[in-house]
Design an enzyme around this catalytic site. Structure first.
Site, PDB file in Angstrom:
ATOM      1  N   ARG A  47      41.733  48.712   2.120  1.00  0.00           N
ATOM      2  CA  ARG A  47      40.589  48.839   3.035  1.00  0.00           C
ATOM      3  C   ARG A  47      40.363  50.285   3.461  1.00  0.00           C
ATOM      4  NH1 ARG A  47      41.250  47.789   8.228  1.00  0.00           N
ATOM      5  NH2 ARG A  47      42.639  46.019   7.940  1.00  0.00           N
ATOM      6  N   TYR A  99      12.437  48.481   3.889  1.00  0.00           N
ATOM      7  CA  TYR A  99      13.181  47.312   3.451  1.00  0.00           C
ATOM      8  C   TYR A  99      13.317  46.328   4.616  1.00  0.00           C
ATOM      9  CZ  TYR A  99      16.861  44.497   1.418  1.00  0.00           C
ATOM     10  OH  TYR A  99      17.595  43.453   0.941  1.00  0.00           O
ATOM     11  N   ASP A 171      16.830  56.543   2.760  1.00  0.00           N
ATOM     12  CA  ASP A 171      17.159  55.511   1.772  1.00  0.00           C
ATOM     13  C   ASP A 171      16.591  55.973   0.437  1.00  0.00           C
ATOM     14  OD1 ASP A 171      17.185  53.247   0.113  1.00  0.00           O
ATOM     15  OD2 ASP A 171      16.862  51.848   1.773  1.00  0.00           O
ATOM     16  N   LYS A 196      21.056  48.239  -7.042  1.00  0.00           N
ATOM     17  CA  LYS A 196      19.815  48.365  -7.798  1.00  0.00           C
ATOM     18  C   LYS A 196      20.013  49.260  -9.026  1.00  0.00           C
ATOM     19  CE  LYS A 196      18.572  45.849  -4.336  1.00  0.00           C
ATOM     20  NZ  LYS A 196      17.970  46.366  -3.121  1.00  0.00           N
TER      21      LYS A 196
END
Ligand SMILES: *Cc1c(COP(=O)(O)O)cnc(C)c1O
Length: 374
Positions: A47, A99, A171, A196
């Site tokens: 982690r 978005y 973004d 994407k």
């Protein structure tokens, strides 16, 4: 080094142990340390960080020209990773077209933390300047934006943000660093849904933040990711890294196909408008030409026949699959107004297209047959 070369070589050093060119995937959750927790090879617990993720982060930072990158389990986890380290009472300015996940997360969860959210048309610099009048912590850019493909002048917005002491995040999912590098234009942080174009094959979820500097903001985001644990699985990091290698080559074909299809669609009587910044008629064309290397492969169209025509055309397409998401090899079409939940904001006459890597003639033929009956 040029971007194409970095895309192939960043984070790609042959494995020191075996000489393997394809990087190893380290699935281990834990790493041996000394009796007083002395680190031996630099790692302790998955982690906190792991070798596969380190390679991906090195590649992301190199491609965006940043000082450091943080990989996350999804694009939304990356967004949350930034929003949740804002100080209490923060004010966040979001683009009016963005978005839907960001809009929903910000409006539904930031107020609970004492933060305020406002929306502004980022293409209108006077409006951005005016919107910064109340003390503003973070400006968020998405350019080109989803789903209207609006353009914002990153350098100009960065100047306004910095003059008001605000951080500028951008973004860069639609453009990718192949087409646009927001950090070089003054942004402080770049965010990606690597799901994407980076992943590129519709088979791996992921997100990232890339920082211009290893500053207090980076430290806070790193610390929060460590604690909150929205980390990327090593196999997902490996798949995303694999996608990096062909990113520049894929973007070139995505963009070339998008140009041909956008020009075809713009000439169709059933299509009222094509939103693609490469068209000279697009209001953001000049800004796109100045700050992007090419115009991207996302476009949206408005159908003259409104919602009914949009749904009928989407239903007749054969090659363009009806599905959400974008940036994969296959072309996709989506009626955003139907996927945004109870309160859709996208125009009902709008279809969003992710132009894939098929032959442009086949893509055009698909739209020709789907529009023939419109
Ligand atoms: C998909 C997407 C996101 C969210 O990313 P996930 O990986 O789906 O969590 C954010 N911004 C843009 C522009 C996107 O297309």
């Amino acid at each position: 080094m040029r971007l194409e070369t970095l895309a192939v070589h960043a984070g790609a050093e042959p494995d020191a142990e075996t000489g393997a060119l394809a990087p190893p995937i380290h699935l281990s959750t834990t790493f041996r340390h000394g009796p007083a927790a002395e680190r031996i090879a630099g790692y302790e617990y998955q982690r906190e960080g792991n070798p596969t993720q380190d390679r991906l982060e090195a590649a992301l930072a190199a491609l965006e020209g940043g000082a450091a990158a943080l990989a996350f389990a999804s694009g939304m986890a990356a967004i949350a990773g930034l929003l949740e380290i804002l100080p209490p009472g923060a004010r966040v300015l979001l683009p009016d077209d963005c978005y839907s996940g960001l809009r929903n997360l910000a409006t539904q969860f930031l107020p609970q933390r004492g933060a305020t959210v406002a929306f502004v048309d980022m293409a209108d610099l006077a409006a951005v300047e005016a919107a910064c009048a109340p003390a503003t912590t973070l400006l968020w850019l998405e350019t080109p934006s989803n789903p209207l493909l609006k353009l914002a002048d990153i350098a100009a917005v960065a100047r306004i943000a910095h003059a008001h002491g605000a951080v500028l995040a951008c973004d860069n999912t639609f453009a990718t660093p192949v087409l646009q590098q927001p950090l070089a234009l003054g942004a402080d942080v770049v965010m990606h849904s690597t799901t994407k174009y980076f992943g590129g094959h519709s088979d791996v979820l992921g997100g990232a933040l890339v920082f211009a500097r290893r500053d207090a903001l980076f430290d806070a985001a790193l610390h929060r990711r460590h604690l909150a644990g929205a980390v990327l699985a090593p196999f997902s990091a490996w798949l995303t890294l694999r996608g990096c290698r062909s990113l520049a080559a894929r973007m070139a074909l995505h963009c070339a196909n998008a140009r041909k299809l956008a020009e075809f669609l713009a000439a169709q009587p059933a299509v009222a408008r094509v939103n693609w910044p490469g068209l000279a008629t697009h209001p953001g064309h000049a800004v796109a030409t100045a700050q992007m290397r090419d115009y991207g492969a996302m476009l949206s169209i408005h159908l003259r026949g409104g919602r009914e025509a949009a749904l009928a055309v989407a239903g007749r397409l054969r090659l363009f699959l009806n599905a959400t998401s974008l940036g994969g090899c296959e072309s996709l079409v989506e009626h955003r107004g139907s996927t945004e939940g109870a309160h859709p904001v996208s125009p009902q006459d709008l279809l969003r297209l992710s132009v894939g890597l098929e032959h442009a003639d086949d893509l055009i033929a698909d739209w020709a047959q789907a529009l023939a009956a419109a």
